[in-house]
Design a protein around this motif. Structure first.
Motif, PDB file in Angstrom:
ATOM      1  N   VAL A 174       3.115   0.838   8.851  1.00 15.18           N
ATOM      2  CA  VAL A 174       3.464   1.362   7.528  1.00 15.18           C
ATOM      3  C   VAL A 174       4.095   0.267   6.669  1.00 15.18           C
ATOM      4  O   VAL A 174       3.726   0.070   5.505  1.00 15.18           O
ATOM      5  CB  VAL A 174       4.418   2.560   7.658  1.00 15.18           C
ATOM      6  N   ASP A 175       5.058  -0.442   7.235  1.00 15.74           N
ATOM      7  CA  ASP A 175       5.718  -1.512   6.475  1.00 15.74           C
ATOM      8  C   ASP A 175       4.712  -2.563   6.026  1.00 15.74           C
ATOM      9  O   ASP A 175       4.815  -3.119   4.927  1.00 15.74           O
ATOM     10  CB  ASP A 175       6.814  -2.153   7.323  1.00 15.74           C
ATOM     11  N   ALA A 176       3.722  -2.832   6.887  1.00 15.74           N
ATOM     12  CA  ALA A 176       2.714  -3.835   6.547  1.00 15.74           C
ATOM     13  C   ALA A 176       1.878  -3.396   5.353  1.00 15.74           C
ATOM     14  O   ALA A 176       1.625  -4.173   4.434  1.00 15.74           O
ATOM     15  CB  ALA A 176       1.810  -4.107   7.751  1.00 15.74           C
ATOM     16  N   VAL A 177       1.437  -2.146   5.340  1.00 12.04           N
ATOM     17  CA  VAL A 177       0.594  -1.704   4.227  1.00 12.04           C
ATOM     18  C   VAL A 177       1.407  -1.554   2.946  1.00 12.04           C
ATOM     19  O   VAL A 177       0.904  -1.798   1.847  1.00 12.04           O
ATOM     20  CB  VAL A 177      -0.157  -0.394   4.572  1.00 12.04           C
ATOM     21  N   LEU A 178       2.668  -1.176   3.059  1.00 11.51           N
ATOM     22  CA  LEU A 178       3.503  -1.032   1.862  1.00 11.51           C
ATOM     23  C   LEU A 178       3.732  -2.376   1.174  1.00 11.51           C
ATOM     24  O   LEU A 178       3.935  -2.420  -0.045  1.00 11.51           O
ATOM     25  CB  LEU A 178       4.845  -0.392   2.222  1.00 11.51           C
ATOM     26  N   ARG A 179       3.667  -3.459   1.924  1.00 17.73           N
ATOM     27  CA  ARG A 179       3.835  -4.784   1.321  1.00 17.73           C
ATOM     28  C   ARG A 179       2.607  -5.232   0.522  1.00 17.73           C
ATOM     29  O   ARG A 179       2.663  -6.238  -0.179  1.00 17.73           O
ATOM     30  CB  ARG A 179       4.143  -5.823   2.403  1.00 17.73           C
ATOM     31  N   THR A 180       1.507  -4.492   0.645  1.00 20.26           N
ATOM     32  CA  THR A 180       0.261  -4.914  -0.008  1.00 20.26           C
ATOM     33  C   THR A 180      -0.003  -4.177  -1.324  1.00 20.26           C
ATOM     34  O   THR A 180      -1.090  -4.291  -1.868  1.00 20.26           O
ATOM     35  CB  THR A 180      -0.940  -4.701   0.931  1.00 20.26           C
ATOM     36  N   ASP A 181       0.973  -3.425  -1.818  1.00 22.44           N
ATOM     37  CA  ASP A 181       0.803  -2.649  -3.050  1.00 22.44           C
ATOM     38  C   ASP A 181      -0.414  -1.746  -2.938  1.00 22.44           C
ATOM     39  O   ASP A 181      -1.386  -1.884  -3.692  1.00 22.44           O
ATOM     40  CB  ASP A 181       0.668  -3.580  -4.264  1.00 22.44           C
ATOM     41  N   PRO A 182      -0.375  -0.778  -2.024  1.00 15.04           N
ATOM     42  CA  PRO A 182      -1.546   0.066  -1.774  1.00 15.04           C
ATOM     43  C   PRO A 182      -1.782   1.084  -2.890  1.00 15.04           C
ATOM     44  O   PRO A 182      -0.970   1.239  -3.808  1.00 15.04           O
ATOM     45  CB  PRO A 182      -1.165   0.781  -0.468  1.00 15.04           C
ATOM     46  N   GLU A 183      -2.887   1.804  -2.779  1.00 11.66           N
ATOM     47  CA  GLU A 183      -3.180   2.915  -3.684  1.00 11.66           C
ATOM     48  C   GLU A 183      -2.054   3.944  -3.599  1.00 11.66           C
ATOM     49  O   GLU A 183      -1.376   4.061  -2.572  1.00 11.66           O
ATOM     50  CB  GLU A 183      -4.503   3.585  -3.290  1.00 11.66           C
ATOM     51  N   ASP A 184      -1.868   4.697  -4.664  1.00 10.04           N
ATOM     52  CA  ASP A 184      -0.752   5.644  -4.731  1.00 10.04           C
ATOM     53  C   ASP A 184      -0.763   6.634  -3.573  1.00 10.04           C
ATOM     54  O   ASP A 184       0.277   6.916  -2.969  1.00 10.04           O
ATOM     55  CB  ASP A 184      -0.781   6.415  -6.055  1.00 10.04           C
ATOM     56  N   GLU A 185      -1.949   7.190  -3.257  1.00 10.28           N
ATOM     57  CA  GLU A 185      -2.005   8.180  -2.194  1.00 10.28           C
ATOM     58  C   GLU A 185      -1.695   7.554  -0.832  1.00 10.28           C
ATOM     59  O   GLU A 185      -1.086   8.197   0.035  1.00 10.28           O
ATOM     60  CB  GLU A 185      -3.369   8.881  -2.156  1.00 10.28           C
ATOM     61  N   VAL A 186      -2.084   6.298  -0.657  1.00 13.30           N
ATOM     62  CA  VAL A 186      -1.780   5.599   0.596  1.00 13.30           C
ATOM     63  C   VAL A 186      -0.277   5.344   0.694  1.00 13.30           C
ATOM     64  O   VAL A 186       0.334   5.548   1.749  1.00 13.30           O
ATOM     65  CB  VAL A 186      -2.569   4.278   0.687  1.00 13.30           C
ATOM     66  N   ARG A 187       0.306   4.917  -0.401  1.00 16.42           N
ATOM     67  CA  ARG A 187       1.756   4.670  -0.411  1.00 16.42           C
ATOM     68  C   ARG A 187       2.528   5.949  -0.090  1.00 16.42           C
ATOM     69  O   ARG A 187       3.453   5.943   0.723  1.00 16.42           O
ATOM     70  CB  ARG A 187       2.189   4.129  -1.775  1.00 16.42           C
ATOM     71  N   GLU A 188       2.132   7.042  -0.712  1.00  9.47           N
ATOM     72  CA  GLU A 188       2.853   8.298  -0.504  1.00  9.47           C
ATOM     73  C   GLU A 188       2.784   8.751   0.954  1.00  9.47           C
ATOM     74  O   GLU A 188       3.793   9.157   1.537  1.00  9.47           O
ATOM     75  CB  GLU A 188       2.278   9.378  -1.423  1.00  9.47           C
ATOM     76  N   LEU A 189       1.588   8.687   1.540  1.00  6.61           N
ATOM     77  CA  LEU A 189       1.463   9.101   2.936  1.00  6.61           C
ATOM     78  C   LEU A 189       2.200   8.135   3.851  1.00  6.61           C
ATOM     79  O   LEU A 189       2.877   8.559   4.797  1.00  6.61           O
ATOM     80  CB  LEU A 189      -0.009   9.192   3.346  1.00  6.61           C
ATOM     81  N   ALA A 190       2.083   6.832   3.593  1.00  7.64           N
ATOM     82  CA  ALA A 190       2.755   5.834   4.433  1.00  7.64           C
ATOM     83  C   ALA A 190       4.259   6.056   4.424  1.00  7.64           C
ATOM     84  O   ALA A 190       4.919   6.001   5.480  1.00  7.64           O
ATOM     85  CB  ALA A 190       2.412   4.425   3.952  1.00  7.64           C
ATOM     86  N   GLU A 191       4.814   6.312   3.252  1.00  4.07           N
ATOM     87  CA  GLU A 191       6.256   6.541   3.165  1.00  4.07           C
ATOM     88  C   GLU A 191       6.660   7.815   3.888  1.00  4.07           C
ATOM     89  O   GLU A 191       7.700   7.864   4.555  1.00  4.07           O
ATOM     90  CB  GLU A 191       6.685   6.595   1.695  1.00  4.07           C
TER      91      GLU A 191
END
Length: 220
Positions: free
Chosen positions: A180-197
């Motif tokens: 999760v931390d890895a993908v959050l560092r890549t400025d993901p799509e909004d829906e990806v960020r929301e689910l990852a968080e």
């Protein structure tokens, strides 16, 4: 003498104006809908993006947690462990469904042709050093249980199962948070960020609960 209240436009002409206006409005709506429907496709993440890699690899990661959780529902000794296992399994299965829906919407296959976890390596994870000597197709996923560990878990029940389940799931969740931390560092799509968080918050809470439970089990 002419009547000043007579509409200068013949009825047929007025009807044509109205028809053209309605047609123009309909065309504008159709164009707007077409653009709206096309936007997700035009802006969808590419096959080699971190968003797509995360959705694929986290689905695989979650699948093992679901497998462990279903074992917990059947074989755990404590009712508390069974309840936690059921909640984890249902939550992560639902999240798998969400991520697979993304892949379909993004028009990419559910599995990629490149190496697993490549999106994390490109992100400069500390995990990279451990992956450097691994064949691409065998690249480890953070926190995953080995086949031997899963086989052993399947043979246990009661207190022995509970202890190993806590150990494996704590490690598994920690690996999931790393992803999760890895993908959050890549400025993901909004829906990806929301689910990852949401995954991070939920799994950190479960790590805390499992750690406390493990401590109580060690005192018995």
């Amino acid at each position: 003498m002419h009547d000043q209240n007579v509409d200068p436009a013949p009825p047929r002409r007025r009807g044509l104006v109205v028809l053209l206006g309605v047609a123009g409005a309909a065309l504008a709506v159709a164009v707007g809908l077409s653009i709206g429907l096309a936007m997700p496709v035009l802006t969808a993440p590419s096959d080699d993006s971190s968003d797509v890699g995360f959705a694929r690899d986290m689905s695989t990661h979650h699948a093992q947690a679901v497998e462990m959780s279903m074992l917990g529902v059947r074989q755990a000794g404590l009712e508390e462990v069974r309840r936690m296992a059921l909640d984890m399994g249902l939550t992560q299965q639902a999240q798998i469904g969400t991520m697979r829906a993304w892949l379909k919407q993004w028009n990419v296959p559910p599995t990629g042709t490149g190496p697993r976890m490549a999106w994390m390596r490109d992100g400069g994870m500390s995990h990279d050093a451990d992956m450097a000597d691994q064949p691409a197709e065998d690249a480890p996923m953070p926190g995953m249980a080995t086949e031997a560990e899963m086989a052993r878990l399947g043979t246990l029940s009661g207190a022995q199962f509970d202890a190993l389940f806590c150990d494996l799931m704590i490690r598994h969740h920690a690996g999931g948070i790393e992803m999760v931390d890895a993908v959050l560092r890549t400025d993901p799509e909004d829906e990806v960020r929301e689910l990852a968080e949401a995954i991070k918050v939920g799994q950190q809470s479960e790590i805390n609960a499992l750690t406390q439970l493990k401590s109580r089990l060690s005192e018995q």
